[in-house]
Design an enzyme around this catalytic site. Structure first.
Site, mmCIF file in Angstrom:
data_model
loop_
_atom_site.group_PDB
_atom_site.id
_atom_site.type_symbol
_atom_site.label_atom_id
_atom_site.label_comp_id
_atom_site.label_asym_id
_atom_site.label_seq_id
_atom_site.Cartn_x
_atom_site.Cartn_y
_atom_site.Cartn_z
ATOM 1 N N ASP A 110 0.834 -1.199 0.000
ATOM 2 C CA ASP A 110 0.000 0.000 0.000
ATOM 3 C C ASP A 110 0.874 1.256 0.000
ATOM 4 O O ASP A 110 0.371 2.377 -0.076
ATOM 5 C CB ASP A 110 -0.998 0.000 1.153
ATOM 6 C CG ASP A 110 -0.357 -0.133 2.523
ATOM 7 O OD1 ASP A 110 0.882 -0.133 2.623
ATOM 8 O OD2 ASP A 110 -1.114 -0.241 3.517
ATOM 9 N N ASP A 121 -0.698 -6.233 -0.129
ATOM 10 C CA ASP A 121 -1.146 -5.638 1.135
ATOM 11 C C ASP A 121 -2.660 -5.587 1.238
ATOM 12 O O ASP A 121 -3.352 -5.268 0.253
ATOM 13 C CB ASP A 121 -0.617 -4.204 1.249
ATOM 14 C CG ASP A 121 0.666 -4.108 2.056
ATOM 15 O OD1 ASP A 121 0.932 -5.016 2.860
ATOM 16 O OD2 ASP A 121 1.401 -3.125 1.864
ATOM 17 N N LYS A 130 -0.682 -9.519 3.080
ATOM 18 C CA LYS A 130 0.037 -8.973 4.228
ATOM 19 C C LYS A 130 -0.879 -8.042 5.006
ATOM 20 O O LYS A 130 -1.583 -7.221 4.404
ATOM 21 C CB LYS A 130 1.294 -8.223 3.788
ATOM 22 C CG LYS A 130 2.113 -7.680 4.971
ATOM 23 C CD LYS A 130 3.462 -7.138 4.519
ATOM 24 C CE LYS A 130 3.352 -5.785 3.861
ATOM 25 N NZ LYS A 130 2.900 -4.729 4.816
ATOM 26 N N GLU A 169 9.423 -3.738 10.807
ATOM 27 C CA GLU A 169 9.800 -2.426 10.286
ATOM 28 C C GLU A 169 10.211 -1.483 11.414
ATOM 29 O O GLU A 169 9.489 -1.339 12.403
ATOM 30 C CB GLU A 169 8.636 -1.808 9.495
ATOM 31 C CG GLU A 169 8.977 -0.456 8.898
ATOM 32 C CD GLU A 169 7.960 0.057 7.891
ATOM 33 O OE1 GLU A 169 8.127 1.188 7.399
ATOM 34 O OE2 GLU A 169 6.997 -0.688 7.593
#
Length: 271
Positions: free
Chosen positions: A51, A90, A118, A187
């Protein structure tokens, strides 16, 4: 001709095999067939229709405006350019708010050509992960800095630096694996914490700003190519085009650096 033309296409079971074998995986985003073909031929293992397209393709200030239809459109385009890499897509903002909504969105993305979806977060998302996994929909979880939570987090910030936050992240990582996730993106997580999580979950971890000890690394394609997205350049980004000399060369340089452990270095990681 592909540099990996003799290798079999990646599958979901192959992810766990790679972790067991200690083979680091190289992952990039892609949003169209042309770049998908180029990075597949250059040896990338996993491709994500993120995204992130909202920021680097559509020009938004965050990922929040992206819709399932947007991701499905780009997923279909990318799928046409791939022969070997495993394709992830995503689930955009709030498309996974409930198990039923996540199922509808996931079916749309898998029918567009994705092999895995995801989603961000743990907590109530554990029910969603479990629901999808029980219906044979492979899931990649995403913890640490979760861009869809940027408003709640107060910006794009490193996560897990305090002891309690680190313990919570480790527990969440174990929980998403137990719920049925097959892959985990970390992340903006301090290197020691990402290393601990990677050692304590059975599923592979893919780092982005999470140090060199994850089972693989991912970058946004535009960042790897040094393109100006109009947003602040994160610490974990490296311009591989500068040393690769071409798109194919940049992608090969990234893949080789990931597999050798040369990337990310300390300058691209958080203590």
């Amino acid at each position: 001709m592909s540099v990996h033309a003799d290798q079999k296409p990646w599958t979901v079971p192959a992810l766990a095999e790679a972790k067991r074998a200690g083979r680091r995986m190289a992952m990039l985003t892609a949003y169209d067939a042309g770049f998908a073909r180029a990075i597949d031929d250059a040896g990338i293992d996993l491709v994500l229709v993120g995204d992130s397209l909202g920021m680097v393709v559509q020009g938004h200030g965050s990922t929040l405006p992206v819709t399932v239809a947007d991701v499905a459109y780009h997923t279909a385009a990318v799928a046409r350019g791939l022969r070997r890499a495993l394709l992830l897509a995503d689930l955009p903002f709030q498309s996974d708010a409930t198990p039923a909504r996540a199922l509808d969105a996931s079916v749309m993305l898998l029918q567009a050509g994705a092999q895995m979806v995801k989603l961000e977060g743990a907590g109530h998302k554990l029910e969603v992960i479990r629901f999808l996994a029980q219906r044979d929909i492979p899931v990649c979880a995403h913890l640490g800095l979760t861009p869809q939570s940027v408003l709640a987090l107060g910006g794009f910030k490193v996560q897990g630096r305090e002891e309690a936050a680190a313990a919570r992240l480790l527990a969440d990582a174990q929980a998403v694996a137990e719920a049925g996730a097959s892959l985990l993106v970390l992340e903006c997580v301090p290197t020691p914490l990402a290393r601990k999580i990677t050692a304590n979950v059975d599923i592979p971890t893919i780092g982005i700003g999470a140090g060199p000890h994850c089972d693989g690394q991912v970058l946004v394609l535009h960042d790897l190519l040094g393109l100006d997205s109009g947003h602040r350049r994160p610490k974990f980004v490296k311009d591989f085009l500068a040393e690769g000399g071409s798109v194919a060369g940049a992608v090969r340089a990234f893949a080789e650096a990931v597999r050798s452990g040369a990337f990310p270095s300390a300058e691209h990681s958080y203590a």
